[in-house]
Design an enzyme around this catalytic site. Structure first.
Site, short mmCIF file in Angstrom:
data_model
loop_
_atom_site.label_atom_id
_atom_site.label_comp_id
_atom_site.label_asym_id
_atom_site.label_seq_id
_atom_site.Cartn_x
_atom_site.Cartn_y
_atom_site.Cartn_z
N THR A 35 0.81 -1.22 0.00
CA THR A 35 0.00 0.00 0.00
C THR A 35 0.84 1.27 0.00
O THR A 35 0.31 2.36 -0.19
CB THR A 35 -0.94 0.03 1.23
OG1 THR A 35 -0.14 -0.16 2.40
CG2 THR A 35 -2.01 -1.03 1.15
N VAL A 71 -0.72 -8.88 8.60
CA VAL A 71 0.22 -10.02 8.67
C VAL A 71 0.42 -10.52 10.10
O VAL A 71 0.91 -11.63 10.30
CB VAL A 71 1.62 -9.68 8.07
CG1 VAL A 71 1.55 -9.42 6.58
CG2 VAL A 71 2.30 -8.53 8.80
N TYR A 85 13.95 -2.75 16.99
CA TYR A 85 13.87 -2.76 15.51
C TYR A 85 15.09 -3.49 14.96
O TYR A 85 14.96 -4.34 14.07
CB TYR A 85 13.80 -1.32 14.97
CG TYR A 85 13.70 -1.30 13.45
CD1 TYR A 85 12.57 -1.81 12.80
CD2 TYR A 85 14.73 -0.79 12.66
CE1 TYR A 85 12.48 -1.81 11.41
CE2 TYR A 85 14.65 -0.78 11.28
CZ TYR A 85 13.52 -1.30 10.66
OH TYR A 85 13.44 -1.31 9.28
N PRO A 116 18.37 -2.42 2.97
CA PRO A 116 18.56 -1.02 2.59
C PRO A 116 18.93 -0.13 3.77
O PRO A 116 18.56 -0.39 4.92
CB PRO A 116 17.18 -0.60 2.06
CG PRO A 116 16.33 -1.83 2.02
CD PRO A 116 16.94 -2.78 3.01
N GLY A 117 19.63 0.96 3.45
CA GLY A 117 19.77 2.07 4.39
C GLY A 117 18.54 2.96 4.28
O GLY A 117 17.44 2.46 3.98
N VAL A 120 15.51 4.94 3.23
CA VAL A 120 14.64 5.06 2.06
C VAL A 120 13.52 6.02 2.43
O VAL A 120 12.86 5.82 3.46
CB VAL A 120 14.03 3.70 1.65
CG1 VAL A 120 13.36 3.80 0.28
CG2 VAL A 120 15.08 2.58 1.65
N GLU A 159 6.94 6.17 3.90
CA GLU A 159 6.17 6.50 5.11
C GLU A 159 6.86 5.99 6.38
O GLU A 159 6.38 6.21 7.49
CB GLU A 159 4.76 5.89 5.03
CG GLU A 159 3.86 6.53 4.00
CD GLU A 159 2.47 5.89 3.95
OE1 GLU A 159 2.14 5.05 4.81
OE2 GLU A 159 1.72 6.23 3.02
P1 NDP Z 1 6.14 2.17 4.46
O1 NDP Z 1 5.69 2.58 5.81
O2 NDP Z 1 5.99 3.13 3.35
O3 NDP Z 1 5.44 0.80 4.05
C1 NDP Z 1 5.23 -0.23 4.97
C2 NDP Z 1 4.24 -1.22 4.40
O4 NDP Z 1 4.07 -2.29 5.35
C3 NDP Z 1 2.88 -0.60 4.17
O5 NDP Z 1 2.39 -1.02 2.91
C4 NDP Z 1 2.02 -1.18 5.29
O6 NDP Z 1 0.70 -1.38 4.82
C5 NDP Z 1 2.69 -2.54 5.51
N1 NDP Z 1 2.39 -3.04 6.84
C6 NDP Z 1 2.79 -2.55 8.03
N2 NDP Z 1 2.25 -3.24 9.04
C7 NDP Z 1 1.48 -4.21 8.47
C8 NDP Z 1 0.66 -5.24 8.98
N3 NDP Z 1 0.50 -5.45 10.29
N4 NDP Z 1 0.00 -6.03 8.10
C9 NDP Z 1 0.13 -5.85 6.77
N5 NDP Z 1 0.91 -4.90 6.22
C10 NDP Z 1 1.57 -4.09 7.06
O7 NDP Z 1 7.69 1.77 4.65
P2 NDP Z 1 8.76 1.14 3.66
O8 NDP Z 1 8.25 0.95 2.30
O9 NDP Z 1 9.99 1.92 3.84
O10 NDP Z 1 8.98 -0.26 4.40
C11 NDP Z 1 8.96 -1.50 3.74
C12 NDP Z 1 9.96 -2.43 4.40
O11 NDP Z 1 11.27 -1.90 4.21
C13 NDP Z 1 9.79 -2.58 5.92
O12 NDP Z 1 9.99 -3.94 6.25
C14 NDP Z 1 10.91 -1.73 6.48
O13 NDP Z 1 11.32 -2.18 7.75
C15 NDP Z 1 11.98 -1.94 5.44
N6 NDP Z 1 13.04 -0.94 5.38
C16 NDP Z 1 12.73 0.39 5.24
C17 NDP Z 1 13.76 1.32 5.20
C18 NDP Z 1 13.49 2.78 5.11
O14 NDP Z 1 14.40 3.58 5.44
N7 NDP Z 1 12.31 3.21 4.66
C19 NDP Z 1 15.16 0.91 5.23
C20 NDP Z 1 15.36 -0.50 5.38
C21 NDP Z 1 14.34 -1.38 5.43
P3 NDP Z 1 -0.64 -1.06 5.67
O15 NDP Z 1 -0.33 0.07 6.61
O16 NDP Z 1 -1.64 -0.72 4.61
O17 NDP Z 1 -0.95 -2.34 6.35
C1 8X3 Z 2 15.39 1.41 8.18
C2 8X3 Z 2 16.74 2.02 8.11
O1 8X3 Z 2 18.65 3.01 9.45
O2 8X3 Z 2 16.38 3.58 10.13
O3 8X3 Z 2 15.43 0.06 8.32
O4 8X3 Z 2 17.28 1.40 10.57
S1 8X3 Z 2 17.28 2.49 9.64
#
Ligand code: NDP
Ligand code: 8X3
Length: 252
Positions: A11, A61, A153, A183-184, A186, A189
């Site tokens: 999403t 999830v 985390y 990833p670092g 990104v 949201e």
């Molecule tokens: P966003 O917050 O933009 O996206 C997170 C997604 O996870 C949303 O689509 C949300 O959907 C879904 N989500 C969260 N909780 C649930 C749940 N209980 N059930 C189903 N879906 C869920 O963040 P990112 O795109 O950045 O994050 C994606 C992944 O990347 C995560 O695992 C994050 O830890 C990882 N990551 C992110 C980094 C960053 O700096 N942004 C760096 C490294 C890793 P909805 O709310 O609709 O359920």
């Molecule tokens: C998200 C990147 O550096 O905030 O996983 O942990 S960091």
């Protein structure tokens, strides 16, 4: 026939960008998340911009019965999932361990570890039976390093890193590929969720540097899933040029 990719957390952010790029590259896509309105708009976007089929599954999830019900509802022509992108995840709060908020810890553990396991448990038997498939786990630089205030985390993402390695071992005999992506920063949201809606604090995370964008990770995922059958990328760390380590960034 197109291959089928299921993406958790489609999403927003990385999941949404991945759904789009895979659809543009002739994968049929199962998009999942809790926010049904966002699944609806992504479905419209994919169907208007590509010729790929889209299936929406709205579930949390963290809830095993929801995961089971959603995945078992898939019709025959959607059941054979070729690619699983375990992307749904979040960070909530930044505290020292002695000031941690137990509810935040539970949200992270239940989503990032248990949710990933629940979905994998439902999808991997089909891959094993067909002796093919590819699981992509989105870990983080927080799964490679520990940093101040990151405690739980970091622990959840270290768990993802470890699960990627053990899934690779367990599923080796079925020719199933497993790729861990770390990833670092990104710009998604993610920080708004981490700071519980405080947009200003979230925006500050990305001030003075060019972060990664969701598209950068989506392109990396596309690269991983489009390698030939004999090539598996086990593990990838991908950082903004301005970030050398979890807490070492260069701001202009
Ligand atoms: P966003 O917050 O933009 O996206 C997170 C997604 O996870 C949303 O689509 C949300 O959907 C879904 N989500 C969260 N909780 C649930 C749940 N209980 N059930 C189903 N879906 C869920 O963040 P990112 O795109 O950045 O994050 C994606 C992944 O990347 C995560 O695992 C994050 O830890 C990882 N990551 C992110 C980094 C960053 O700096 N942004 C760096 C490294 C890793 P909805 O709310 O609709 O359920
Ligand atoms: C998200 C990147 O550096 O905030 O996983 O942990 S960091």
């Amino acid at each position: 026939m197109n291959k089928i990719a299921l993406i958790t957390g489609a999403t927003s952010g990385i999941g949404e960008a991945t759904a789009l790029i895979l659809a543009e590259n002739s994968f049929d896509i199962i998009i999942t998340g809790r926010r049904n309105d966002l699944l609806d708009s992504l479905e419209k976007k994919i169907t208007s911009q590509t010729t790929s089929r889209v299936k929406k599954l709205c579930f949390d999830v963290r809830k095993l019965t929801e995961v089971k019900t959603a995945l078992s509802s898939l019709e025959t022509d959607w059941k054979n999932i070729d690619i699983l992108v375990n992307n749904a995840g979040l960070a909530v709060g930044l505290n020292h361990i002695d000031e941690g908020v137990v509810d935040d810890w539970e949200r992270m553990i239940d989503t990032n570890i248990k949710g990933l396991l629940y979905v994998t448990r439902e999808v991997s038997p089909g891959m094993a039976a067909r002796k093919s498939g590819h699981i992509i786990n989105i870990s983080s630089i927080a799964g490679k390093e520990a940093y101040e205030y990151g405690n739980v985390y970091c622990a959840t993402k270290h768990a993802v890193d470890s699960l990627s390695k053990t899934m690779r071992i367990d599923l080796l005999k079925y020719h199933i590929k497993v790729t861990n992506i770390a990833p670092g920063m990104v710009d998604t949201e993610f920080s708004t969720v981490r700071f519980k809606g405080d947009k200003e604090r979230a925006d500050n995370v990305y001030k003075g540097l060019t972060p990664l964008y969701a598209q950068d990770i989506a392109e990396t995922i596309l690269f991983a899933v489009s390698r030939p059958a004999h090539v598996c990328i086990n593990d990838l760390v991908i950082m903004p040029t301005a970030q050398a380590a979890a807490t070492l960034v260069f701001r202009e």
